[in-house]
Design a protein around this motif. Structure first.
Motif, PDB file in Angstrom:
ATOM      1  N   PHE A 135       0.862  -1.183   0.000  1.00 22.37           N
ATOM      2  CA  PHE A 135       0.000   0.000   0.000  1.00 22.37           C
ATOM      3  C   PHE A 135       0.897   1.232   0.000  1.00 22.37           C
ATOM      4  CE2 PHE A 135      -2.266  -3.512   1.949  1.00 22.37           C
ATOM      5  CZ  PHE A 135      -3.373  -3.586   1.115  1.00 22.37           C
ATOM      6  N   ARG A 136       1.015   1.850  -1.155  1.00 18.00           N
ATOM      7  CA  ARG A 136       2.035   2.873  -1.380  1.00 18.00           C
ATOM      8  C   ARG A 136       1.632   4.254  -0.898  1.00 18.00           C
ATOM      9  NH1 ARG A 136       1.402   5.647  -6.523  1.00 18.00           N
ATOM     10  NH2 ARG A 136      -0.552   5.062  -7.544  1.00 18.00           N
ATOM     11  N   ALA A 137       0.384   4.439  -0.534  1.00 16.58           N
ATOM     12  CA  ALA A 137      -0.103   5.693   0.030  1.00 16.58           C
ATOM     13  C   ALA A 137      -1.450   5.421   0.686  1.00 16.58           C
ATOM     14  CB  ALA A 137      -0.226   6.778  -1.039  1.00 16.58           C
ATOM     15  N   VAL A 138      -1.879   6.366   1.547  1.00 16.61           N
ATOM     16  CA  VAL A 138      -3.121   6.160   2.293  1.00 16.61           C
ATOM     17  C   VAL A 138      -3.879   7.479   2.381  1.00 16.61           C
ATOM     18  CG1 VAL A 138      -1.881   6.489   4.497  1.00 16.61           C
ATOM     19  CG2 VAL A 138      -4.118   5.369   4.485  1.00 16.61           C
ATOM     20  N   VAL A 139      -5.199   7.377   2.255  1.00 11.15           N
ATOM     21  CA  VAL A 139      -6.097   8.507   2.468  1.00 11.15           C
ATOM     22  C   VAL A 139      -7.141   8.068   3.492  1.00 11.15           C
ATOM     23  CG1 VAL A 139      -7.707  10.147   1.433  1.00 11.15           C
ATOM     24  CG2 VAL A 139      -5.776   9.275   0.087  1.00 11.15           C
ATOM     25  N   ALA A 140      -7.331   8.872   4.534  1.00 11.17           N
ATOM     26  CA  ALA A 140      -8.300   8.544   5.577  1.00 11.17           C
ATOM     27  C   ALA A 140      -9.292   9.682   5.740  1.00 11.17           C
ATOM     28  CB  ALA A 140      -7.593   8.276   6.899  1.00 11.17           C
TER      29      ALA A 140
END
Length: 328
Positions: free
Chosen positions: A120-125
């Motif tokens: 998972f190369r990036a995350v948005v929450a």
């Protein structure tokens, strides 16, 4: 743009159903919903992401919708939920994805990025910040009195909240979705405004104090509500409630990772009227997030929006999400 479609794959021992935009191509984005929602919560993001050149998929999370619902509540830990997302990547033969989540989906997304930055190369929450390990078991931290207890404690006893929520599924969803939305009005810490995520009367339960909306909020149509109600009439609420029943177990399982930061680029959005901001200390938690998420972009607070951010303000969420994805 072509229509949305559903597909079924085998992932981490589950039969997992997910929704995607037909003809969606490009880097993979996984959209994780919260409680009480399904993949339908991302209906506005799937077409927008496909149009922007991304292959977005929104799974029904473990216990929801068309995905397997394990009967035992111990099958809903964060390690298993992250494993489901890894299994989805494997089923799609994709090495990496950006993971996006709201509510419980945000918690899963944060931990997917924490535990598997190789996948998972990036995350948005949305709505739920990254938080460190609690000093003691979470169920010891939440308040309770002789008359009432915190909603997370109300959710602990198997069958109790299910019986209340499943009595009239459409009304349950109507009340919870409205009361946690921006259209229910502003909230301040300790102002006593009834929310679905506050204190619950031991005598009345969670639903009776919540406002009964005369009309649905502007972002939710009767057809939308019918779609959710049909899904929960079929699945029940036990799967989603089991996420809460593993709060203490998650602390135990994640102890080896205490102090480990999220090492990938991250974006956090929250509605100005999110019920979470009425929790004392929540703004301080958000302010200190960079210590846990070094590559966190500036926090985006959406005016007058509530907890269901991607449904309430789809254009603003899509704009921020696509800009972040294109910047990677």
């Amino acid at each position: 743009m072509s229509a949305l479609r559903t597909r079924i794959v085998e992932a981490n021992g589950l039969t997992m159903q997910f929704t995607e935009q037909e003809q969606g191509e490009g880097p993979l984005v996984i959209l994780c919903h919260g409680f009480p929602e399904t993949s339908y919560a991302w209906r506005h993001q799937l077409p927008a992401l496909a149009a922007a050149g991304f292959h977005a998929v929104a799974p029904d999370m473990r216990g929801y919708g068309g995905t397997t619902r394990p009967e035992s509540s111990d099958q809903y830990t964060l390690l298993q939920l992250v494993g489901d997302l890894v299994g989805l990547l494997d089923a799609l033969s994709v090495e990496q994805a950006v993971v996006v989540g709201n509510d419980w989906g945000a918690t899963v997304a944060w931990h997917a990025a924490l535990l598997r930055p190789d996948r998972f190369r990036a995350v948005v929450a949305l709505g739920v910040p990254m938080m460190g390990q609690p000093p003691v078991a979470p169920t010891r931290l939440f308040p309770q009195t002789e008359e009432a207890l915190h909603y997370t404690l109300y959710f602990q006893q198997p069958g109790l909240a299910e019986a209340e929520f499943e009595r009239q599924v459409p009304q349950t969803l109507r009340k919870i979705l409205f009361a946690a939305s921006g259209e229910a009005g502003p909230r301040q810490p300790g102002d006593g405004t009834p929310t679905p995520f506050g204190m619950v009367s031991r005598q009345q339960g969670l639903l009776p104090p919540l406002p009964e909306p005369v009309t649905l909020p502007s972002w939710l149509t009767e057809a939308d509500l019918d779609t959710y109600a049909a899904a929960f009439a079929a699945s029940g609420f036990a799967g989603g409630l089991s996420y809460y029943r593993n709060l203490d177990r998650n602390r135990e399982l994640l102890a080896p990772f205490h102090g480990l930061p999220v090492q990938v680029p991250a974006l956090f959005l929250i509605g100005q009227r999110d019920v979470g901001l009425s929790i004392p200390g929540m703004r301080e938690i958000i302010a200190t997030m960079p210590s846990l998420v070094p590559q966190l972009r500036p926090v985006l607070e959406v005016l007058n929006a509530g907890h269901w951010l991607q449904q309430e303000r789809p254009e603003e969420v899509n704009t921020a999400l696509i800009a972040f994805l294109q910047s990677l």
